[in-house]
Design a protein around this motif. Structure first.
Motif, short mmCIF file in Angstrom:
data_model
loop_
_atom_site.label_atom_id
_atom_site.label_comp_id
_atom_site.label_asym_id
_atom_site.label_seq_id
_atom_site.Cartn_x
_atom_site.Cartn_y
_atom_site.Cartn_z
N MET A 60 42.59 41.53 44.89
CA MET A 60 43.35 41.78 43.83
C MET A 60 42.51 42.28 42.73
SD MET A 60 47.16 40.78 44.89
CE MET A 60 47.80 41.94 43.56
N TYR A 61 43.09 43.02 41.74
CA TYR A 61 42.28 43.51 40.57
C TYR A 61 42.93 42.77 39.40
CZ TYR A 61 39.37 47.15 42.11
OH TYR A 61 38.27 47.83 42.69
N VAL A 62 42.23 42.39 38.22
CA VAL A 62 42.98 41.96 37.07
C VAL A 62 43.18 43.01 36.04
CG1 VAL A 62 42.62 40.04 35.55
CG2 VAL A 62 41.56 39.57 37.86
N ASP A 75 42.35 51.07 35.16
CA ASP A 75 42.17 50.12 33.93
C ASP A 75 42.22 48.71 34.36
OD1 ASP A 75 41.65 52.44 32.33
OD2 ASP A 75 43.90 52.38 31.82
N ALA A 76 42.20 48.37 35.48
CA ALA A 76 42.02 47.08 35.79
C ALA A 76 40.67 46.80 36.55
CB ALA A 76 43.05 46.48 37.03
N PHE A 77 40.16 45.41 36.40
CA PHE A 77 39.08 45.07 37.06
C PHE A 77 38.87 44.37 38.33
CE2 PHE A 77 39.49 45.08 32.41
CZ PHE A 77 38.08 45.97 32.12
N PRO A 78 38.01 44.44 39.16
CA PRO A 78 37.81 43.76 40.38
C PRO A 78 37.70 42.27 40.11
CG PRO A 78 35.86 45.11 39.98
CD PRO A 78 36.81 45.51 39.17
N GLY A 79 37.94 41.36 40.86
CA GLY A 79 37.83 40.06 40.70
C GLY A 79 36.43 39.69 40.76
N ALA A 80 35.94 38.38 40.02
CA ALA A 80 34.62 38.06 40.00
C ALA A 80 34.15 37.69 41.24
CB ALA A 80 34.57 36.94 38.84
N THR A 81 32.47 38.11 41.33
CA THR A 81 32.05 37.83 42.46
C THR A 81 31.91 36.47 42.76
OG1 THR A 81 29.95 38.19 41.44
CG2 THR A 81 30.87 39.90 42.58
N LYS A 82 31.95 35.59 41.80
CA LYS A 82 31.73 34.13 42.00
C LYS A 82 32.37 33.51 40.83
CE LYS A 82 27.39 33.74 39.31
NZ LYS A 82 26.01 33.39 39.25
N PRO A 83 32.99 32.33 41.20
CA PRO A 83 33.80 31.32 40.07
C PRO A 83 32.87 31.00 38.85
CG PRO A 83 33.59 30.30 42.24
CD PRO A 83 32.67 31.26 42.38
#
Length: 134
Positions: A60-62, A75-83
């Motif tokens: 999901m995107y943020v 205008d949303a961002f892909p999830g981070a690749t790592k915590p």
């Protein structure tokens, strides 16, 4: 005083210096054993991590407001690749930027983190960041 009162007083334990020292030693050992536990808790707060988004909603995107939206939303961002590490999150929550992100992306991710609910991956870590350190 009657005879029964005298017998009871003779059988009641009287605080002695030795007993007071034993109680003091027991109290000191409790204090000594609690402090390392608190230190360990502080250390674990520094090493915990927060995934964005949580693994159950990977892909999901943020959005800028921290909500999760479908993959590819404008205008949303892909999830981070790592915590993110707790210290990095703390810095971002205080106006800094999360490592490896743009300013806007960091703002969206921190908004997501602020919205974490009980039962979501990273919630306990985020909640521990909110507790005052002693």
């Amino acid at each position: 005083m009657d005879e029964n009162t005298t017998d009871r007083q003779a059988n009641e334990p009287h605080p002695t210096r030795r007993r007071a020292l034993m109680l003091g030693a027991a109290t000191a050992s409790v204090v000594i054993s609690i402090r390392p536990a608190l230190a360990q808790t502080s250390a674990s707060v520094l090493t915990c991590e927060i995934p964005v988004p949580d693994p159950g909603r990977a892909g999901m995107y943020v959005a800028a407001d921290g909500s999760l939206v479908p993959n590819g939303t404008k205008d949303a961002f892909p999830g981070a690749t790592k915590p993110f590490k707790a210290e990095d999150v703390r810095t971002a929550l205080n106006g800094g930027t999360l490592p490896g992100t743009t300013y806007e992306q960091s703002r969206a991710y921190t908004a997501y983190i602020r919205r974490l609910q009980h039962g979501t991956a990273g919630f306990t870590c985020f909640a521990s960041l909110q507790m005052p350190r002693g």
